[in-house]
Design a protein around this motif. Structure first.
Motif, PDB file in Angstrom:
ATOM      1  N   PRO A  79      -5.147  11.467   6.714  1.00  0.00           N
ATOM      2  CA  PRO A  79      -4.200  10.345   7.569  1.00  0.00           C
ATOM      3  C   PRO A  79      -4.149   9.442   7.764  1.00  0.00           C
ATOM      4  O   PRO A  79      -3.020   8.140   7.966  1.00  0.00           O
ATOM      5  CB  PRO A  79      -3.878  11.637   8.650  1.00  0.00           C
ATOM      6  CG  PRO A  79      -4.877  12.087   8.878  1.00  0.00           C
ATOM      7  CD  PRO A  79      -5.709  12.105   7.774  1.00  0.00           C
ATOM      8  N   GLU A  80      -5.675   8.721   8.299  1.00  0.00           N
ATOM      9  CA  GLU A  80      -5.809   7.288   9.080  1.00  0.00           C
ATOM     10  C   GLU A  80      -5.251   6.764   7.680  1.00  0.00           C
ATOM     11  O   GLU A  80      -5.021   5.690   7.991  1.00  0.00           O
ATOM     12  CB  GLU A  80      -7.037   7.174   9.861  1.00  0.00           C
ATOM     13  CG  GLU A  80      -7.372   6.027  10.292  1.00  0.00           C
ATOM     14  CD  GLU A  80      -8.352   6.129  11.227  1.00  0.00           C
ATOM     15  OE1 GLU A  80      -8.722   4.857  11.730  1.00  0.00           O
ATOM     16  OE2 GLU A  80      -9.224   6.745  11.544  1.00  0.00           O
ATOM     17  N   HIS A  81      -5.482   6.971   6.727  1.00  0.00           N
ATOM     18  CA  HIS A  81      -6.220   5.778   5.368  1.00  0.00           C
ATOM     19  C   HIS A  81      -5.407   5.938   4.261  1.00  0.00           C
ATOM     20  O   HIS A  81      -5.119   5.472   3.065  1.00  0.00           O
ATOM     21  CB  HIS A  81      -7.764   5.400   5.817  1.00  0.00           C
ATOM     22  CG  HIS A  81      -8.817   5.264   5.904  1.00  0.00           C
ATOM     23  ND1 HIS A  81      -9.794   6.281   6.741  1.00  0.00           N
ATOM     24  CD2 HIS A  81      -8.170   4.236   7.066  1.00  0.00           C
ATOM     25  CE1 HIS A  81     -10.165   5.362   7.691  1.00  0.00           C
ATOM     26  NE2 HIS A  81      -9.776   4.516   7.541  1.00  0.00           N
ATOM     27  N   ASP A  82      -4.512   6.804   4.244  1.00  0.00           N
ATOM     28  CA  ASP A  82      -3.762   7.719   3.189  1.00  0.00           C
ATOM     29  C   ASP A  82      -2.923   6.859   3.436  1.00  0.00           C
ATOM     30  O   ASP A  82      -1.482   7.219   3.698  1.00  0.00           O
ATOM     31  CB  ASP A  82      -3.724   9.260   3.060  1.00  0.00           C
ATOM     32  CG  ASP A  82      -2.898   9.738   2.498  1.00  0.00           C
ATOM     33  OD1 ASP A  82      -3.357  10.290   0.794  1.00  0.00           O
ATOM     34  OD2 ASP A  82      -1.119   9.994   2.210  1.00  0.00           O
ATOM     35  N   VAL A  83      -2.166   6.389   2.082  1.00  0.00           N
ATOM     36  CA  VAL A  83      -2.033   5.639   1.133  1.00  0.00           C
ATOM     37  C   VAL A  83      -0.848   6.284  -0.325  1.00  0.00           C
ATOM     38  O   VAL A  83      -1.213   6.238  -1.057  1.00  0.00           O
ATOM     39  CB  VAL A  83      -1.462   4.293   0.939  1.00  0.00           C
ATOM     40  CG1 VAL A  83      -0.091   3.794   0.579  1.00  0.00           C
ATOM     41  CG2 VAL A  83      -1.868   3.848   1.654  1.00  0.00           C
TER      42      VAL A  83
ATOM     43  N   THR B 132      -0.894   8.691 -11.166  1.00  0.00           N
ATOM     44  CA  THR B 132      -0.746   7.417 -11.490  1.00  0.00           C
ATOM     45  C   THR B 132       1.030   7.545 -11.375  1.00  0.00           C
ATOM     46  O   THR B 132       1.426   6.648 -12.322  1.00  0.00           O
ATOM     47  CB  THR B 132      -1.289   7.284 -12.908  1.00  0.00           C
ATOM     48  OG1 THR B 132      -0.862   8.283 -14.401  1.00  0.00           O
ATOM     49  CG2 THR B 132      -2.294   7.232 -13.511  1.00  0.00           C
ATOM     50  N   SER B 133       1.128   8.312 -10.839  1.00  0.00           N
ATOM     51  CA  SER B 133       2.414   9.182 -10.450  1.00  0.00           C
ATOM     52  C   SER B 133       3.410   7.611  -9.750  1.00  0.00           C
ATOM     53  O   SER B 133       4.006   7.485  -9.171  1.00  0.00           O
ATOM     54  CB  SER B 133       2.665  10.220  -9.573  1.00  0.00           C
ATOM     55  OG  SER B 133       2.519   9.860  -8.362  1.00  0.00           O
ATOM     56  N   LYS B 134       2.240   7.308  -8.438  1.00  0.00           N
ATOM     57  CA  LYS B 134       3.274   6.263  -7.838  1.00  0.00           C
ATOM     58  C   LYS B 134       2.342   4.788  -8.000  1.00  0.00           C
ATOM     59  O   LYS B 134       1.537   4.205  -8.983  1.00  0.00           O
ATOM     60  CB  LYS B 134       2.879   6.282  -6.355  1.00  0.00           C
ATOM     61  CG  LYS B 134       3.178   8.062  -6.545  1.00  0.00           C
ATOM     62  CD  LYS B 134       5.185   7.841  -5.931  1.00  0.00           C
ATOM     63  CE  LYS B 134       4.637   9.314  -5.512  1.00  0.00           C
ATOM     64  NZ  LYS B 134       5.199   9.264  -3.875  1.00  0.00           N
ATOM     65  N   ASN B 135       2.938   3.357  -7.846  1.00  0.00           N
ATOM     66  CA  ASN B 135       2.665   2.432  -7.738  1.00  0.00           C
ATOM     67  C   ASN B 135       1.165   2.008  -7.485  1.00  0.00           C
ATOM     68  O   ASN B 135       0.169   1.036  -8.066  1.00  0.00           O
ATOM     69  CB  ASN B 135       3.568   1.536  -7.617  1.00  0.00           C
ATOM     70  CG  ASN B 135       4.391   0.880  -8.592  1.00  0.00           C
ATOM     71  OD1 ASN B 135       4.033   1.195 -10.079  1.00  0.00           O
ATOM     72  ND2 ASN B 135       5.227   0.228  -8.130  1.00  0.00           N
ATOM     73  N   VAL B 136       0.642   2.739  -6.429  1.00  0.00           N
ATOM     74  CA  VAL B 136      -0.134   2.557  -5.393  1.00  0.00           C
ATOM     75  C   VAL B 136      -0.994   2.861  -6.919  1.00  0.00           C
ATOM     76  O   VAL B 136      -2.680   1.671  -6.518  1.00  0.00           O
ATOM     77  CB  VAL B 136      -0.558   3.805  -4.177  1.00  0.00           C
ATOM     78  CG1 VAL B 136      -1.970   3.330  -3.015  1.00  0.00           C
ATOM     79  CG2 VAL B 136       0.122   3.136  -3.729  1.00  0.00           C
ATOM     80  N   GLY B 137      -1.784   3.788  -7.660  1.00  0.00           N
ATOM     81  CA  GLY B 137      -2.321   4.339  -8.715  1.00  0.00           C
ATOM     82  C   GLY B 137      -3.309   3.338  -8.978  1.00  0.00           C
ATOM     83  O   GLY B 137      -3.761   2.471  -9.717  1.00  0.00           O
TER      84      GLY B 137
END
Length: 754
Positions: free
Chosen positions: A220-224, A267-272
């Motif tokens: 939870p501390e580093h998850d985006v 790849t479902s989100k722009n972060v990936g």
């Protein structure tokens, strides 16, 4: 003096302003009050006044008069004063202003302060606006704080250390011992910044950190968006890209982890997608395995199917950069790329068009041209010129047959002729001239096109030229490729006269038409042609008038020579693919630029051809008849322009009497050494009162032991007949070593310029 208003009240007041002028009046009034307070050395409200001044600075108003007040706040013992003072220093000061050096001692004291928050303020300020002098003076204090046990200070010290190294790169060695230990920290923020301080020996450690990030579970501390610290992953990927760019061992060490990131990232989100994009860039920049490069290109292919326009644009741009090195891998996504030509976004369409032309080869030329011609028909006007030029280039290089080539060009001229660039007309004329077996077919197709549409000027110009040259084939109906048309000479002349009278025709087009009519004068409609030519002897267009007068003179004084002068033009020789050198002007002198070998022109403009005692000269839109007949060329002695290190450059000259202002110089480069001179490039520049055209050389290798030579033609226009001066630049490779030399040539024979 009453207490000044607070920052909140100032913000509230400014927001009530209904006009820009009203806001300006409020700001000016408050600035006047702040100036008065500064002059009175009001220590009580200095912090409040500086805070208000910083707010006004962020609104775009001048606040430079508060710089010294910031320094006074930094020197204060109160934390609230220091905080505003350091904030003001970061906003109002930079290394271009000497006043920033006055705070060096204060920062040094605060870096050794007993309170971590004061130390943090000093680190943030130094890391934001510290000059090279400040960084050099304070690097020792930053290095000490990088080793402290306080996690809060170590993070800020790492950020500051990155800035110090960017300003003073030679200080990197000071920080490396501390960075090795910090890489094992659990705090990802420090790892992300320290990635900028590392060197190739730490590649295995970076690979290990990246592997832990992609294999670790939910944190939870580093998850985006379900991905563990994407910011750190991006920083590591960028650093790996730098470290593996020219290092085989480092590249091999990171191949496996890059494959894991490419296959395991969501790849479902722009972060990936951001991480995958950085992974692709890294794979393409390092010395990666071929399979890994194919994987990277497949990722970009998937990006093309994304609904986000930004992602599609990024994918097309990246594929365009890699198509030359990984052509076959990109070729697999050709259908998806072609589909992007239909996108509504202008930027995506342009990138897709550029990439589509880059994918054209001999195997797919028919299918790709079909798609690109459809795009040319329907695209916005801003694309048509580039698309037409691209079609011409691709057809010239990969045409499967002469007829296909001619048909493709006809399609461009009839659908987007108005957008065809001017230099395309002589190039197309040269192509048609050299396709001897297609002359009858081409002139028939062009004549039919003229009957349908005379608004496309390049089409009309090419058609007029062909009718003038091959009118006999048109009238005789000699066409084996398709059913010949039945047309008389009078009907052909009707069409050409219509072009002369049409409001759609440009002066250049009328010149082509008049010349074509003149070429037909060798047939059965001579009297009618004489009347047409005589009418234009009084044309308000000077160029057209000149040609009509010259043609009339030919009828009256030199009619016995007319059939020979108006005979069909010979096949034109195609010049080398790198085209003529471009000449640009710099500081009053004309400087040459290196020929563009990556994007050669289709063909260069046909060289001037002097025939029949130099009376007729083939030009960009017809034949120019001079008023006087001359024969022979002026005899000009040759000269040695350069003789050094075994390389000898000799100039020979020609000057045709009808063109007294043009000198044609042929260079002859020979080599007396025992080794070839390769990659030879000759460049020339002349003063701005001259005009110079440097045509393509016969080769780029000067053979050893005088066993051959390179020739190259220079044309110099000297309208003022001034003494000819030239600066030459020679570059070549000899015995594996690059050679470059400059020389001045001022001893031209008088006959070459007088």
């Amino acid at each position: 003096m009453p207490a000044p208003i607070r920052l909140r009240e100032l913000i509230r007041t400014i927001r009530t302003a209904r006009t820009q002028a009203e806001e300006r009046e409020m700001i000016q009034k408050e600035c006047a009050a702040i100036r008065s307070s500064f002059r009175e050395e009001d220590n009580t409200y200095r912090c409040r006044n500086v805070a208000k001044l910083l707010y006004m600075h962020m609104l775009g108003y001048p606040a430079h008069f508060g710089q010294l007040e910031c320094l006074k706040l930094i020197a204060s013992q109160k934390f609230t004063d220091k905080r505003i003072g350091y904030l003001g220093a970061m906003l109002l000061l930079d290394e271009r202003q000497d006043v920033h050096l006055l705070m060096t001692n204060c920062i040094k004291n605060d870096l050794n302060h007993s309170t971590q928050y004061v130390q943090g303020l000093a680190l943030c300020t130094l890391g934001c606006m510290g000059s090279s002098e400040m960084c050099r003076d304070l690097a020792g204090e930053v290095e000490k704080l990088l080793k402290t046990s306080n996690s809060y200070l170590r993070k800020k010290a790492a950020l500051c250390a990155v800035h110090v190294i960017r300003k003073v790169p030679e200080l990197m060695e000071m920080f490396l011992p501390a960075t090795k230990n910090l890489l094992s920290e659990k705090n990802h923020g420090k790892e992300a910044e320290l990635c900028g301080l590392l060197y190739p020996a730490l590649v295995p450690q970076l690979v290990r950190i990246l592997k832990n990030l992609i294999m670790s579970g939910y944190s939870p501390e580093h998850d985006v968006s379900g991905i563990s610290d994407p910011f750190l992953q991006v920083r590591i990927l960028r650093l790996l890209r730098i470290l593996g760019r020219s290092d085989d061992d480092s590249s091999e060490a990171m191949n496996d982890i890059l494959a894991q990131v490419a296959t395991n990232t969501e790849t479902s989100k722009n972060v990936g997608n951001a991480i995958l994009y950085e992974t692709v860039l890294t794979i393409m920049d390092i010395k990666s395995e071929s399979g890994l490069r194919v994987l990277a290109i497949n990722i970009l292919g998937r990006f093309l199917l994304n609904n986000d326009k930004n992602i599609r644009y990024v994918a097309l741009t990246s594929l365009l950069k890699t198509v030359q090195t990984d052509h076959n891998a990109v070729q697999r996504h050709r259908s998806t790329i072609v589909d992007c030509l239909k996108d509504l976004d202008v930027s995506i369409k342009r990138r897709a068009m550029e990439l589509s032309f880059a994918l054209v080869n001999g195997n797919n030329i028919r299918g790709m041209m079909k798609e690109l011609l459809y795009f040319l028909d329907s695209c916005d006007p801003e694309f048509k010129a580039d698309c037409a030029s691209g079609v011409f280039l691709a057809a010239e290089k990969y045409a499967p047959s002469k007829r296909w080539h001619i048909d493709t060009i006809m399609r461009v001229l009839t659908t987007a002729g108005s957008y065809v660039r001017d230099d395309s007309v002589p190039n197309l004329i040269q192509l048609i001239t050299n396709s001897v077996e297609m002359h009858a077919y081409t002139v028939q197709r062009l004549y039919k096109a003229l009957l349908d549409d005379i608004s496309q000027q390049p089409l009309v110009q090419v058609s007029s030229w062909c009718i003038g040259e091959y009118g006999d084939l048109l009238v005789s109906g000699q066409c084996e490729e398709e059913e010949p048309i039945q047309v008389t000479e009078d009907e052909v002349l009707d069409v050409l006269e219509g072009l002369l009278l049409s409001n759609l025709s440009t002066p250049v087009t009328r010149g082509y038409s008049l010349t074509a009519i003149m070429k037909l004068s060798t047939r059965e409609i001579l009297n009618r042609i004489k009347k047409v030519v005589s009418v234009y002897g009084s044309s308000i267009d000077v160029e057209l008038q000149q040609r009509a007068v010259e043609y009339n003179a030919l009828f009256k004084k030199y009619d016995h020579m007319r059939p020979a002068l108006l005979e069909r033009m010979p096949i034109m020789e195609k010049t080398a693919s790198n085209g003529p050198t471009e000449i640009v002007q710099t500081n009053g002198e004309t400087e040459p630029s290196v020929p563009d070998t990556k994007h050669p022109p289709l063909v260069t403009q046909p060289a001037n051809q002097v025939r029949a005692c130099d009376v007729w000269t083939y030009h960009c839109w017809g034949y120019i008849c001079v008023n006087e007949l001359h024969s022979g060329l002026l005899v000009i002695p040759p000269m040695t322009a350069y003789n050094k290190n075994g390389l000898k450059i000799e100039f020979t000259f020609e000057r045709a009497n009808p063109n007294p202002n043009i000198a044609v110089i042929t260079i002859h480069a020979t080599n007396t050494t025992e080794a070839d001179m390769t990659e030879f490039v000759f460049q020339a520049a002349v003063p701005k009162t001259f005009q110079l055209q440097l045509l393509s050389p016969s080769s780029n290798i000067v053979p050893a032991l005088n066993q051959g030579s390179i020739t190259q033609i220079i044309r110099v226009l000297n309208p003022q007949k001034q003494q000819l001066r030239m600066r030459v630049k020679l570059t070549y490779t000899h015995k594996g070593l690059p050679v470059q030399d400059l020389a001045e040539v001022n001893n031209f024979p008088p006959q070459s310029w007088q």
